[in-house]
Structure formats: C-alpha cells, structure tokens
Scaffold this motif. Structure first.
Motif, PDB file in Angstrom:
ATOM      1  N   GLU A 128       0.805  -1.223   0.000  1.00 24.47           N
ATOM      2  CA  GLU A 128       0.000   0.000   0.000  1.00 24.47           C
ATOM      3  C   GLU A 128       0.837   1.272   0.000  1.00 24.47           C
ATOM      4  O   GLU A 128       0.375   2.333  -0.422  1.00 24.47           O
ATOM      5  N   LYS A 129       2.070   1.173   0.471  1.00 27.13           N
ATOM      6  CA  LYS A 129       2.889   2.376   0.626  1.00 27.13           C
ATOM      7  C   LYS A 129       4.072   2.453  -0.326  1.00 27.13           C
ATOM      8  O   LYS A 129       4.833   3.418  -0.293  1.00 27.13           O
ATOM      9  N   LEU A 130       4.238   1.450  -1.185  1.00 26.72           N
ATOM     10  CA  LEU A 130       5.427   1.410  -2.030  1.00 26.72           C
ATOM     11  C   LEU A 130       5.089   0.910  -3.431  1.00 26.72           C
ATOM     12  O   LEU A 130       4.457  -0.127  -3.597  1.00 26.72           O
ATOM     13  N   ALA A 131       5.524   1.666  -4.445  1.00 23.99           N
ATOM     14  CA  ALA A 131       5.309   1.274  -5.836  1.00 23.99           C
ATOM     15  C   ALA A 131       6.483   1.746  -6.684  1.00 23.99           C
ATOM     16  O   ALA A 131       7.199   2.688  -6.322  1.00 23.99           O
ATOM     17  N   PHE A 132       6.652   1.074  -7.843  1.00 24.89           N
ATOM     18  CA  PHE A 132       7.704   1.438  -8.780  1.00 24.89           C
ATOM     19  C   PHE A 132       7.151   1.442 -10.201  1.00 24.89           C
ATOM     20  O   PHE A 132       6.335   0.598 -10.569  1.00 24.89           O
ATOM     21  N   ALA A 133       7.623   2.391 -10.995  1.00 26.70           N
ATOM     22  CA  ALA A 133       7.323   2.429 -12.420  1.00 26.70           C
ATOM     23  C   ALA A 133       8.650   2.468 -13.170  1.00 26.70           C
ATOM     24  O   ALA A 133       9.566   3.210 -12.794  1.00 26.70           O
ATOM     25  N   PHE A 134       8.749   1.696 -14.228  1.00 26.74           N
ATOM     26  CA  PHE A 134      10.004   1.490 -14.955  1.00 26.74           C
ATOM     27  C   PHE A 134       9.908   2.143 -16.323  1.00 26.74           C
ATOM     28  O   PHE A 134       8.971   1.894 -17.084  1.00 26.74           O
ATOM     29  N   SER A 135      10.879   2.994 -16.643  1.00 32.06           N
ATOM     30  CA  SER A 135      10.848   3.738 -17.907  1.00 32.06           C
ATOM     31  C   SER A 135      12.124   3.549 -18.712  1.00 32.06           C
ATOM     32  O   SER A 135      13.195   3.284 -18.160  1.00 32.06           O
ATOM     33  N   ASP A 136      11.996   3.736 -20.022  1.00 28.59           N
ATOM     34  CA  ASP A 136      13.177   3.847 -20.869  1.00 28.59           C
ATOM     35  C   ASP A 136      13.928   5.117 -20.480  1.00 28.59           C
ATOM     36  O   ASP A 136      13.379   6.023 -19.855  1.00 28.59           O
ATOM     37  N   THR A 137      15.181   5.183 -20.864  1.00 30.63           N
ATOM     38  CA  THR A 137      16.004   6.328 -20.510  1.00 30.63           C
ATOM     39  C   THR A 137      16.870   6.733 -21.687  1.00 30.63           C
ATOM     40  O   THR A 137      17.093   5.935 -22.609  1.00 30.63           O
ATOM     41  N   ASP A 138      17.357   7.963 -21.655  1.00 29.09           N
ATOM     42  CA  ASP A 138      18.149   8.463 -22.786  1.00 29.09           C
ATOM     43  C   ASP A 138      19.648   8.385 -22.551  1.00 29.09           C
ATOM     44  O   ASP A 138      20.439   8.757 -23.414  1.00 29.09           O
ATOM     45  N   ASP A 139      20.073   7.880 -21.395  1.00 25.65           N
ATOM     46  CA  ASP A 139      21.510   7.849 -21.114  1.00 25.65           C
ATOM     47  C   ASP A 139      21.979   6.512 -20.538  1.00 25.65           C
ATOM     48  O   ASP A 139      22.987   6.432 -19.851  1.00 25.65           O
ATOM     49  N   ASN A 140      21.211   5.435 -20.819  1.00 23.90           N
ATOM     50  CA  ASN A 140      21.560   4.083 -20.373  1.00 23.90           C
ATOM     51  C   ASN A 140      21.552   3.903 -18.862  1.00 23.90           C
ATOM     52  O   ASN A 140      22.062   2.904 -18.355  1.00 23.90           O
ATOM     53  N   PHE A 168      10.037  -3.991 -22.500  1.00 23.08           N
ATOM     54  CA  PHE A 168       8.875  -4.078 -23.382  1.00 23.08           C
ATOM     55  C   PHE A 168       7.588  -3.786 -22.605  1.00 23.08           C
ATOM     56  O   PHE A 168       7.314  -4.426 -21.588  1.00 23.08           O
ATOM     57  N   ALA A 169       6.826  -2.825 -23.092  1.00 20.14           N
ATOM     58  CA  ALA A 169       5.534  -2.485 -22.480  1.00 20.14           C
ATOM     59  C   ALA A 169       4.450  -3.369 -23.073  1.00 20.14           C
ATOM     60  O   ALA A 169       3.429  -2.902 -23.564  1.00 20.14           O
ATOM     61  N   ALA A 170       4.689  -4.671 -23.040  1.00 21.49           N
ATOM     62  CA  ALA A 170       3.801  -5.617 -23.715  1.00 21.49           C
ATOM     63  C   ALA A 170       2.609  -6.016 -22.864  1.00 21.49           C
ATOM     64  O   ALA A 170       1.539  -6.315 -23.389  1.00 21.49           O
ATOM     65  N   SER A 171       2.796  -6.049 -21.528  1.00 22.06           N
ATOM     66  CA  SER A 171       1.709  -6.530 -20.669  1.00 22.06           C
ATOM     67  C   SER A 171       1.802  -5.990 -19.248  1.00 22.06           C
ATOM     68  O   SER A 171       1.126  -6.498 -18.355  1.00 22.06           O
ATOM     69  N   ASN A 172       2.651  -4.987 -19.026  1.00 21.88           N
ATOM     70  CA  ASN A 172       2.803  -4.395 -17.692  1.00 21.88           C
ATOM     71  C   ASN A 172       3.333  -5.412 -16.684  1.00 21.88           C
ATOM     72  O   ASN A 172       3.100  -5.291 -15.483  1.00 21.88           O
ATOM     73  N   THR A 173       4.060  -6.440 -17.166  1.00 15.03           N
ATOM     74  CA  THR A 173       4.484  -7.510 -16.256  1.00 15.03           C
ATOM     75  C   THR A 173       5.976  -7.824 -16.338  1.00 15.03           C
ATOM     76  O   THR A 173       6.385  -8.962 -16.105  1.00 15.03           O
ATOM     77  N   ASN A 174       6.807  -6.835 -16.658  1.00 15.63           N
ATOM     78  CA  ASN A 174       8.248  -7.098 -16.559  1.00 15.63           C
ATOM     79  C   ASN A 174       8.790  -6.638 -15.216  1.00 15.63           C
ATOM     80  O   ASN A 174       9.990  -6.507 -15.024  1.00 15.63           O
ATOM     81  N   ILE A 175       7.886  -6.411 -14.253  1.00 17.10           N
ATOM     82  CA  ILE A 175       8.222  -6.164 -12.851  1.00 17.10           C
ATOM     83  C   ILE A 175       7.458  -7.171 -12.004  1.00 17.10           C
ATOM     84  O   ILE A 175       6.286  -7.444 -12.261  1.00 17.10           O
ATOM     85  N   ALA A 176       8.114  -7.708 -10.976  1.00 18.36           N
ATOM     86  CA  ALA A 176       7.458  -8.589 -10.012  1.00 18.36           C
ATOM     87  C   ALA A 176       8.095  -8.355  -8.647  1.00 18.36           C
ATOM     88  O   ALA A 176       9.220  -7.848  -8.548  1.00 18.36           O
ATOM     89  N   SER A 177       7.387  -8.725  -7.591  1.00 21.32           N
ATOM     90  CA  SER A 177       7.945  -8.490  -6.257  1.00 21.32           C
ATOM     91  C   SER A 177       7.445  -9.503  -5.244  1.00 21.32           C
ATOM     92  O   SER A 177       6.404 -10.140  -5.424  1.00 21.32           O
ATOM     93  N   THR A 178       8.211  -9.636  -4.160  1.00 28.42           N
ATOM     94  CA  THR A 178       7.790 -10.302  -2.933  1.00 28.42           C
ATOM     95  C   THR A 178       8.070  -9.297  -1.812  1.00 28.42           C
ATOM     96  O   THR A 178       8.402  -8.147  -2.075  1.00 28.42           O
ATOM     97  N   LYS A 179       7.953  -9.706  -0.568  1.00 27.40           N
ATOM     98  CA  LYS A 179       8.227  -8.783   0.535  1.00 27.40           C
ATOM     99  C   LYS A 179       9.703  -8.388   0.591  1.00 27.40           C
ATOM    100  O   LYS A 179      10.059  -7.323   1.084  1.00 27.40           O
ATOM    101  N   LYS A 180      10.559  -9.243   0.041  1.00 26.15           N
ATOM    102  CA  LYS A 180      12.000  -9.015   0.146  1.00 26.15           C
ATOM    103  C   LYS A 180      12.599  -8.342  -1.081  1.00 26.15           C
ATOM    104  O   LYS A 180      13.505  -7.504  -0.957  1.00 26.15           O
TER     105      LYS A 180
END
Length: 336
Positions: A128-140, A168-180
C-alpha cells in the motif's frame, strides 16, 4: 511393466489437457488496445489506447464504466492499484501519472516526467505504501519512479544498462515483487534480471541465457511465487513462431536461470502468471497467437487455445483467468 506405466502416464497427460476450457466469454468489446489489467474483487480494471480506463463487473457484466483520463489521445500500457485507487502512466513524453478513485472514478494528476525519453513499460505496487514504475532512458541509466509513503520521486541508483538494453511495455508484467525483492526484466540486445533488495536498497544484476541480441528479443514478462522461484517468458515479436530460449525459470531468486521447453512451446509470449495457491507448479501464458499452460513449474507447456490478439492475463481465482488485448476483454473458465 515399464511400457504399461509409460502408456498410463501418457494417457493421464492427454486427459489433463483435454476438455480443459469450460467456457471462454467476451465481456467487453471496444475499439481499444489493452495491455494492462488489475483485478479487485469482482471488478476487472483496464487501461488502454485513446486515454481509456474502465472496469467490468464480473458478476454483472452489464455493470461497466469507461472514462478518458485526458482529452489528448494518450496510450496507457500500465496500471497499478492500492486499496482505494488505481494508478496509470502513459507511454511517450511527457509521461503523466494519474490517480483514479475506484469508487467514483474521479482522477487527478499526481506526477509528471518531462524527460524526452520517457516511455513507461510497467507500473507495480509492492504494498500500500510502495510502488515502482520502470521507464526507458536516454543515457543508459536505470530509470525508476518510486512512490513511497505518499511521495513521488525518481529512485536514485548507479545501475547502467548495456547498449541496446531496454524493456517491453507488452503486458505491464516485466516487474514482479515479494516482501523481500523487486525484480525487473530487461530485453533487447541484452536481456538481464535486476533485483532490488528492499532492506538494503541495493540492486544486483544477473545475466540470463534468454534469447537476446536484437532489439525485438528478450524477456517480456516475469512472475515470482516466492523469494526463490520465478518464471520468465518472451521471445522475438518479429518472429512469432520462434520458440528457442524464450522461456526460463529460476530457483535462487533470479541469480541463475534455466531455459525450459526450448523448441517445444508455442512461441513468442507476452505475459505469464503463476496460478494462486499452486506453489509455483501451475501457470498460464499468453502471446499474440496462443494461450498456453504448464503443470510442472514451466518445464513443459501445452497450447490450450489458438485465440489471437491477447496480450495480458490475470488470474481471478484458481479456475478463472481474464485476458485482454486487441478490442476485447475475455474470461476463460478452466475445467480440471
């Protein structure tokens, strides 16, 4: 005796995969491309092209609503949620982060990324208190936008991506997490796993044997059952039938990966989801040209449908999965 057992096991295997789909029902038709889904109780939420966001009630299919988050025709390929709200960010620059109230669908702009290279591939709430969004970048550099305790900021790190390494923004699923951990899968000319340790906030980088080397290749989707076991799928979107080195699993939290079903799967795959309660044994995957299932932790796969045009899937419960893609959302009920 061995021959008898072999025939018996073969028969059981065929039985397992026969008559597996009880029903497959379309619950939304619209002129839209959907690559991000969230399930909250009886509602399936989606975001897509033309700035569209909405829901369909699984118990009352006619109970559905759609809004547009902007008068500009933005493309949304991400969607995330906490208890009360949904969050979506568009691809391309400027990137607008929207917060949407689940009850009344009122929305507000909460963050903006003005960088020219902004292109958000995935958005994920850890809790509930933590999220991440992943973007392309222009400087690697690895670029992550972080939401923490109500505040938005860019997550500081020293990770450098390899030349041609992207996502790849194919399915919003190239990020995954557990508590650790938080895992991020990259693709393109280099396809690697980045693992963030929440306690230390350090990022480790692990190479993979996944198909890579071209801008269209690599991991497209990952899912983890726990801190140790995970699965990755992908391939080459320019060669949909290619099925070599496009599925892999890990038993040590992403440090090492084992290629599975190479040359023996349905090809390019955009989304994989482990069945809840299966302890990582069962999972479903979808690509533009197929829907496939594994009963043995991703080691072998069986195509269960030739339905085309789906990009993303989510489990609703242990027997029901929702799919979305080109112009529709559909619900599949499985019979075991």
């Amino acid at each position: 005796m061995k021959k008898t057992f072999s025939i018996l096991f073969l028969s059981l295997g065929l039985l397992v995969f026969s008559q597996q789909i009880e029903s497959f029902t379309t619950i939304l038709n619209d002129k839209i491309s959907i690559r991000a889904l969230e399930v909250d109780g009886d509602k399936v939420w989606y975001s897509g092209t033309d700035s569209k966001l909405g829901f369909v009630d699984l118990k009352k299919i006619k109970n559905q609503k759609q809004i547009r988050l902007s008068e500009i025709k933005l493309q949304f390929r991400t969607l995330a949620q906490d208890k009360d709200s949904l969050y979506a960010v568009n691809i391309e620059s400027p990137a607008y982060f929207y917060k949407i109230d689940k009850k009344n669908l009122k929305y507000q702009l909460v963050f903006t990324d003005m960088s020219k290279a902004a292109f958000y591939d995935a958005f994920h709430f850890v809790n509930e208190k933590l999220a991440f969004a992943f973007s392309d970048t222009d400087d690697n550099r690895l670029k992550l936008t972080r939401y923490k305790n109500g505040e938005w900021s860019f997550f500081e790190n020293k990770v450098k991506l390899n030349p041609g390494e992207a996502a790849f923004a194919a399915s919003n699923t190239n990020i995954a997490s557990t508590k650790k951990y938080l895992w991020i899968a990259t693709g393109g000319k280099s396809s690697r796993i980045l693992r963030l340790n929440f306690k230390t906030e350090e990022i480790e980088i692990f190479n993979t044997p996944f198909i890579q080397g071209e801008s269209s290749q690599g991991m497209y989707s990952i899912d983890f059952y726990d801190d140790k076991f995970g699965v990755a799928v992908g391939g080459d979107y320019t060669k949909q039938e290619a099925n070599v080195d496009n599925i892999a699993t890990t038993d040590d939290g992403g440090q090492t990966w084992q290629i599975q079903a190479s040359g023996k799967n349905a090809g390019y795959t955009t989304c994989v989801k482990i069945k809840p309660g299966s302890k990582g044994k069962e999972m479903i995957s979808v690509g533009d040209q197929h829907i496939s299932y594994s009963f043995d932790s991703g080691k072998t796969w069986k195509k269960i449908s030739d339905e085309k045009g789906f990009f993303v899937c989510r489990w609703i419960n242990g027997t029901t999965i929702v799919f979305a893609g080109k112009d529709r959302i559909s619900v599949m009920k499985l019979k075991f």
